[in-house]
Write a protein that holds these residues in place. Sequence first.
Motif, short mmCIF file in Angstrom:
data_model
loop_
_atom_site.label_atom_id
_atom_site.label_comp_id
_atom_site.label_asym_id
_atom_site.label_seq_id
_atom_site.Cartn_x
_atom_site.Cartn_y
_atom_site.Cartn_z
N SER A 25 0.56 -1.64 0.38
CA SER A 25 -0.20 0.29 0.25
C SER A 25 1.21 0.99 -0.37
CB SER A 25 -0.49 -0.11 0.95
OG SER A 25 -1.82 -0.68 0.94
N ALA A 26 1.96 1.80 0.90
CA ALA A 26 2.82 2.21 0.59
C ALA A 26 3.41 2.46 -0.25
CB ALA A 26 3.76 2.18 1.93
N TYR A 27 3.84 1.39 -1.02
CA TYR A 27 4.74 1.95 -1.86
C TYR A 27 3.59 1.78 -3.55
CZ TYR A 27 9.04 1.16 -0.70
OH TYR A 27 10.62 1.71 0.24
N SER A 28 2.32 1.14 -3.31
CA SER A 28 1.93 1.86 -4.40
C SER A 28 1.68 3.19 -4.45
CB SER A 28 0.26 1.80 -3.98
OG SER A 28 -0.48 1.52 -5.06
N GLY A 29 0.82 3.96 -2.75
CA GLY A 29 0.49 6.05 -2.86
C GLY A 29 2.03 6.16 -2.82
N VAL A 30 3.49 5.75 -3.15
CA VAL A 30 4.67 6.28 -3.81
C VAL A 30 5.21 6.39 -4.74
CG1 VAL A 30 7.32 6.36 -3.31
CG2 VAL A 30 5.85 6.00 -1.42
N THR A 31 4.34 5.10 -6.09
CA THR A 31 4.08 4.67 -6.87
C THR A 31 3.43 6.10 -7.83
OG1 THR A 31 5.39 2.61 -6.87
CG2 THR A 31 4.62 2.92 -8.59
N ALA A 32 2.31 6.25 -6.91
CA ALA A 32 1.18 7.02 -7.33
C ALA A 32 1.89 8.16 -8.16
CB ALA A 32 -0.25 7.02 -7.13
N LEU A 33 2.67 9.19 -6.24
CA LEU A 33 2.89 10.48 -6.31
C LEU A 33 3.68 10.49 -7.21
CD1 LEU A 33 2.87 12.42 -4.56
CD2 LEU A 33 5.05 11.24 -3.23
N ILE A 34 4.55 9.37 -6.65
CA ILE A 34 6.14 9.74 -8.30
C ILE A 34 5.48 9.72 -9.40
CG2 ILE A 34 8.24 8.91 -9.23
CD1 ILE A 34 8.39 8.08 -6.49
N PHE A 35 4.74 9.20 -9.66
CA PHE A 35 4.08 9.05 -11.38
C PHE A 35 3.13 10.65 -11.23
CE2 PHE A 35 0.60 8.96 -14.26
CZ PHE A 35 1.37 8.19 -15.24
N SER A 36 2.76 11.16 -10.61
CA SER A 36 2.53 11.93 -11.01
C SER A 36 2.51 13.34 -11.11
CB SER A 36 0.61 12.68 -10.01
OG SER A 36 0.00 11.39 -9.71
N MET A 37 4.43 13.15 -10.45
CA MET A 37 5.39 14.41 -10.82
C MET A 37 5.77 14.84 -11.85
SD MET A 37 6.57 14.58 -6.13
CE MET A 37 7.24 15.65 -6.18
N LEU A 38 6.02 12.74 -12.04
CA LEU A 38 6.73 13.19 -14.01
C LEU A 38 5.81 13.67 -15.14
CD1 LEU A 38 9.07 9.35 -13.08
CD2 LEU A 38 9.06 12.02 -12.73
N MET A 39 4.79 12.79 -14.62
CA MET A 39 3.73 13.58 -15.51
C MET A 39 2.60 14.60 -15.66
SD MET A 39 4.99 10.90 -16.86
CE MET A 39 3.97 11.43 -18.73
N GLY A 40 3.21 14.99 -14.62
CA GLY A 40 2.49 16.88 -14.47
C GLY A 40 2.23 17.41 -15.24
N GLY A 41 4.29 17.78 -15.59
CA GLY A 41 4.36 18.99 -16.24
C GLY A 41 4.11 19.11 -17.37
N VAL A 42 4.23 17.25 -18.30
CA VAL A 42 3.71 17.18 -19.39
C VAL A 42 2.79 17.23 -19.78
CG1 VAL A 42 3.58 14.75 -21.25
CG2 VAL A 42 5.64 15.27 -19.63
N MET A 43 1.14 16.58 -18.80
CA MET A 43 0.10 16.83 -18.81
C MET A 43 -0.60 18.21 -18.63
SD MET A 43 -3.30 14.85 -16.87
CE MET A 43 -4.88 14.69 -16.89
N ILE A 44 0.28 18.98 -18.27
CA ILE A 44 -0.09 20.39 -18.34
C ILE A 44 0.52 21.22 -19.11
CG2 ILE A 44 0.56 22.52 -17.32
CD1 ILE A 44 0.25 21.60 -14.76
N ARG A 45 1.08 21.19 -19.95
CA ARG A 45 1.85 21.12 -21.47
C ARG A 45 0.90 20.30 -22.45
NH1 ARG A 45 6.90 20.74 -19.31
NH2 ARG A 45 6.68 18.63 -19.80
#
Length: 163
Positions: A25-45
């Motif tokens: 569960s903890a690593y699922s949350g960390v994975t989701a957070l890292i994914f969102s941080m990495l892809m957030g800028g790309v998605m906003i653009r």
Amino acid sequence: MYHIFYPLSSDYSFLNVFRYITFRSAYSGVTALIFSMLMGGVMIRMLRVFQVGEKIRDDGPQSHIVKSGTPTMGGLLILIGILFGTLLWADLNNSYIWVLLMVATSFGLLGAVDDYLKIKRNSKVDQKKATTVSASNLKSNYSTIINEMILAFLSRIVSIVYA
């Protein structure tokens, strides 16, 4: 990850952590957070390129005019992060996981339809109708599944208590 490393935990003791739901569960949350941080800028653009931005009404406060053009549909990023983390770390043989994924995806699609109608039609009446129709469809589709899950859960508790 779960289906790859869990079977190996009997041979390699350091992989026993994959047996614990708290670890996954903890690593699922960390994975989701890292994914969102990495892809957030790309998605906003991408949303800016496709001009998927907030339209501010003229009759509102003047301080809100600054928000005009702010990309909307950010919930899509959150939903994809949750789905990615869950599919990577969860026990996919568990039916509760699939119900969770279906419900989360359905509500995410409901939000996407709401945002789409808000951007393209800019009509509050249409949004309300679409939300009402979509919500009633969600209720009819998942009420049976959820009722069955609740009954199965309660019957299991009763069998444990009275065993």
